[in-house]
Design a protein around this motif. Sequence first.
Motif, PDB file in Angstrom:
ATOM      1  N   GLY A 108      -6.695  -6.370  13.543  1.00  0.00           N
ATOM      2  CA  GLY A 108      -6.289  -5.017  14.325  1.00  0.00           C
ATOM      3  C   GLY A 108      -4.766  -5.097  14.482  1.00  0.00           C
ATOM      4  N   PRO A 109      -4.381  -4.938  15.758  1.00  0.00           N
ATOM      5  CA  PRO A 109      -2.906  -4.861  15.787  1.00  0.00           C
ATOM      6  C   PRO A 109      -2.070  -5.943  15.974  1.00  0.00           C
ATOM      7  N   LEU A 110      -2.808  -7.200  15.871  1.00  0.00           N
ATOM      8  CA  LEU A 110      -2.025  -8.630  15.983  1.00  0.00           C
ATOM      9  C   LEU A 110      -1.572  -9.051  14.595  1.00  0.00           C
ATOM     10  N   PHE A 111      -0.022  -9.452  14.678  1.00  0.00           N
ATOM     11  CA  PHE A 111       0.344 -10.204  13.634  1.00  0.00           C
ATOM     12  C   PHE A 111       0.693  -9.085  12.633  1.00  0.00           C
ATOM     13  N   ASN A 112       1.494  -8.017  13.103  1.00  0.00           N
ATOM     14  CA  ASN A 112       1.827  -6.981  12.331  1.00  0.00           C
ATOM     15  C   ASN A 112       2.876  -7.449  11.296  1.00  0.00           C
ATOM     16  N   ALA A 113       2.815  -6.804  10.227  1.00  0.00           N
ATOM     17  CA  ALA A 113       3.761  -7.156   9.070  1.00  0.00           C
ATOM     18  C   ALA A 113       4.568  -5.746   8.723  1.00  0.00           C
ATOM     19  N   PRO A 114       5.786  -5.439   9.380  1.00  0.00           N
ATOM     20  CA  PRO A 114       6.389  -4.349   8.909  1.00  0.00           C
ATOM     21  C   PRO A 114       6.707  -4.154   7.636  1.00  0.00           C
ATOM     22  N   CYS A 115       6.573  -2.866   7.327  1.00  0.00           N
ATOM     23  CA  CYS A 115       6.695  -2.699   5.617  1.00  0.00           C
ATOM     24  C   CYS A 115       7.244  -1.079   5.490  1.00  0.00           C
ATOM     25  N   ARG A 116       8.120  -0.902   4.643  1.00  0.00           N
ATOM     26  CA  ARG A 116       8.709   0.363   4.460  1.00  0.00           C
ATOM     27  C   ARG A 116       8.496   0.839   2.911  1.00  0.00           C
ATOM     28  N   SER A 117       8.550   1.878   2.652  1.00  0.00           N
ATOM     29  CA  SER A 117       8.522   2.468   1.044  1.00  0.00           C
ATOM     30  C   SER A 117       9.013   3.732   1.170  1.00  0.00           C
ATOM     31  N   GLU A 118       8.736   4.538   0.051  1.00  0.00           N
ATOM     32  CA  GLU A 118       8.945   5.765  -0.263  1.00  0.00           C
ATOM     33  C   GLU A 118       7.795   6.572  -1.073  1.00  0.00           C
ATOM     34  N   LYS A 119       7.556   7.859  -0.878  1.00  0.00           N
ATOM     35  CA  LYS A 119       6.676   8.453  -1.677  1.00  0.00           C
ATOM     36  C   LYS A 119       6.582   8.217  -2.946  1.00  0.00           C
ATOM     37  N   GLY A 120       5.363   7.811  -3.586  1.00  0.00           N
ATOM     38  CA  GLY A 120       5.358   7.565  -4.999  1.00  0.00           C
ATOM     39  C   GLY A 120       5.723   6.352  -5.612  1.00  0.00           C
ATOM     40  N   ARG A 121       6.225   5.453  -4.595  1.00  0.00           N
ATOM     41  CA  ARG A 121       6.596   4.180  -4.999  1.00  0.00           C
ATOM     42  C   ARG A 121       5.718   2.962  -5.470  1.00  0.00           C
ATOM     43  N   ASP A 122       4.526   3.331  -4.780  1.00  0.00           N
ATOM     44  CA  ASP A 122       3.509   2.483  -4.912  1.00  0.00           C
ATOM     45  C   ASP A 122       2.905   2.265  -6.405  1.00  0.00           C
ATOM     46  N   SER A 123       2.156   1.290  -6.791  1.00  0.00           N
ATOM     47  CA  SER A 123       2.063   1.128  -8.240  1.00  0.00           C
ATOM     48  C   SER A 123       1.365   2.407  -8.926  1.00  0.00           C
ATOM     49  N   ALA A 124       0.490   2.957  -8.196  1.00  0.00           N
ATOM     50  CA  ALA A 124      -0.392   3.807  -8.620  1.00  0.00           C
ATOM     51  C   ALA A 124       0.468   5.011  -8.830  1.00  0.00           C
TER      52      ALA A 124
ATOM     53  N   PRO B 180       0.730  -1.105   0.056  1.00  0.00           N
ATOM     54  CA  PRO B 180       0.017  -0.138   0.065  1.00  0.00           C
ATOM     55  C   PRO B 180       0.837   1.186  -0.046  1.00  0.00           C
ATOM     56  N   SER B 181       0.217   2.439  -0.089  1.00  0.00           N
ATOM     57  CA  SER B 181       0.631   3.646   0.151  1.00  0.00           C
ATOM     58  C   SER B 181       1.292   3.734   1.415  1.00  0.00           C
ATOM     59  N   ILE B 182       2.252   4.811   1.553  1.00  0.00           N
ATOM     60  CA  ILE B 182       2.931   4.892   2.888  1.00  0.00           C
ATOM     61  C   ILE B 182       2.236   5.882   3.831  1.00  0.00           C
ATOM     62  N   ASP B 183       2.534   6.178   4.888  1.00  0.00           N
ATOM     63  CA  ASP B 183       2.191   7.106   6.048  1.00  0.00           C
ATOM     64  C   ASP B 183       3.109   8.048   5.785  1.00  0.00           C
ATOM     65  N   SER B 184       3.007   8.943   7.185  1.00  0.00           N
ATOM     66  CA  SER B 184       3.986   9.908   7.109  1.00  0.00           C
ATOM     67  C   SER B 184       5.232   9.704   7.582  1.00  0.00           C
ATOM     68  N   GLU B 185       5.506   8.561   7.871  1.00  0.00           N
ATOM     69  CA  GLU B 185       6.980   8.049   8.454  1.00  0.00           C
ATOM     70  C   GLU B 185       7.396   7.119   7.360  1.00  0.00           C
ATOM     71  N   ASN B 186       6.960   7.092   6.043  1.00  0.00           N
ATOM     72  CA  ASN B 186       7.436   6.052   5.129  1.00  0.00           C
ATOM     73  C   ASN B 186       6.985   4.438   5.497  1.00  0.00           C
ATOM     74  N   ARG B 187       6.120   4.477   6.226  1.00  0.00           N
ATOM     75  CA  ARG B 187       5.477   3.091   6.515  1.00  0.00           C
ATOM     76  C   ARG B 187       4.537   2.424   5.862  1.00  0.00           C
ATOM     77  N   CYS B 188       4.537   1.294   5.674  1.00  0.00           N
ATOM     78  CA  CYS B 188       3.226   0.751   4.999  1.00  0.00           C
ATOM     79  C   CYS B 188       2.628  -0.720   5.706  1.00  0.00           C
ATOM     80  N   ASP B 189       3.026  -0.890   7.004  1.00  0.00           N
ATOM     81  CA  ASP B 189       2.755  -1.671   7.828  1.00  0.00           C
ATOM     82  C   ASP B 189       1.295  -2.390   7.843  1.00  0.00           C
ATOM     83  N   PHE B 190       1.250  -3.501   7.873  1.00  0.00           N
ATOM     84  CA  PHE B 190      -0.273  -4.222   7.631  1.00  0.00           C
ATOM     85  C   PHE B 190      -0.503  -5.245   8.878  1.00  0.00           C
ATOM     86  N   SER B 191      -1.632  -5.300   9.362  1.00  0.00           N
ATOM     87  CA  SER B 191      -1.934  -6.504  10.309  1.00  0.00           C
ATOM     88  C   SER B 191      -3.235  -7.251   9.820  1.00  0.00           C
ATOM     89  N   LEU B 192      -3.004  -8.496  10.115  1.00  0.00           N
ATOM     90  CA  LEU B 192      -4.224  -9.485   9.584  1.00  0.00           C
ATOM     91  C   LEU B 192      -5.430  -9.064  10.685  1.00  0.00           C
TER      92      LEU B 192
END
Length: 332
Positions: free
Chosen positions: A129-145, A115-127
């Motif tokens: 709520g807060p459980l089983f978080n998958a850390p994700c990082r990116s940069e602005k404009g890097r998502d496919s869109a 997904p697109s990133i937040d203000s900290e260049n993170r795109c973390d995702f959880s299955l």
Amino acid sequence: MPNGFQKKVGSTLVLACLFSSNCFLAAPMKKEADAWSRPKSDRKFGNWEEVFSRPTRLEVIAFLTGYVFTGPSILIDRENPKTPEDQKREQWVPALSYLVKHPENGYFLLDSGVPSIDSENRCDFSLIGPLFNAPCRSEKGRDSAGQLDALKISNQQLNFVLVSHLHWDHIGGMEALRKRGPVRVLISEEEAEDASRAFGVFHGYSSKALSFDFDLSILKKDQFFEMPILGSVHDLYGDGSVWIIAAHGHTEGELAVLLNASSGPILFTFDSSHLKAGFENEIPPGATVDKKKSVDIIRRMNLFSKTFPQVKVVYGHEPTQWKKEPTISLAK
């Protein structure tokens, strides 16, 4: 429950599901879907030598959408004696989306990345709520869109997104794509069926990742036929340019893709084989719904690559295969 996920989530996930609707929802799979209808063609192929003798001038660009932090519970079977020690660790691995241009049929994407990133260049995702978080990082404009925007390619020009399977790091980019306008997703019938079942979270599906509003087309089981070595395949356009391979095992409807490009054929394993070490040593992923099927398709693809050494293999999340550039040309 898949082998890797079973070890990872255990009873905690069961309890979490009891207090969350996320285990039950799979909204897009419940909406009306149509069967994929390919362009009519009288061309038929009986072997891969014939296919490769008639390549198509495909253009392929890889979008490096971000990185996900994960390990052998997902990427490679830790217990397999052939698993290298240096792969039995958590690591940052790339998440990709691929833009393909067919000379007659135009553009489509293979997966949409993270997904697109937040203000900290993170795109973390959880299955859940807060459980089983998958850390994700990116940069602005890097998502496919964002990368399509940079190339000035609109959703109107994008025929569909062919999705290898419905895990979040492969469809996380759908929300941003949908904001650009209508978008069609193409998946296997088996994947649609499994993601529609209650408690789909046990197979790695998240209702949040599946909740985006998109049009859905299904690759029906009877549209596939047998070809040497690889087994069950589908000739997407009927011209031998884009081959979809039934690569079930990591998920019920996992797909691999073979592009018969003029610059040389390219085999995308997606998550049927995350890593080069898994592919070369015929080791299944750490997370599978069917380990036997998973090993079988890896062996088939490995034999295929050895039989036809001109085939470039692109692994699902192999870190050594990618530089840091946001876009990489794979075929011109």
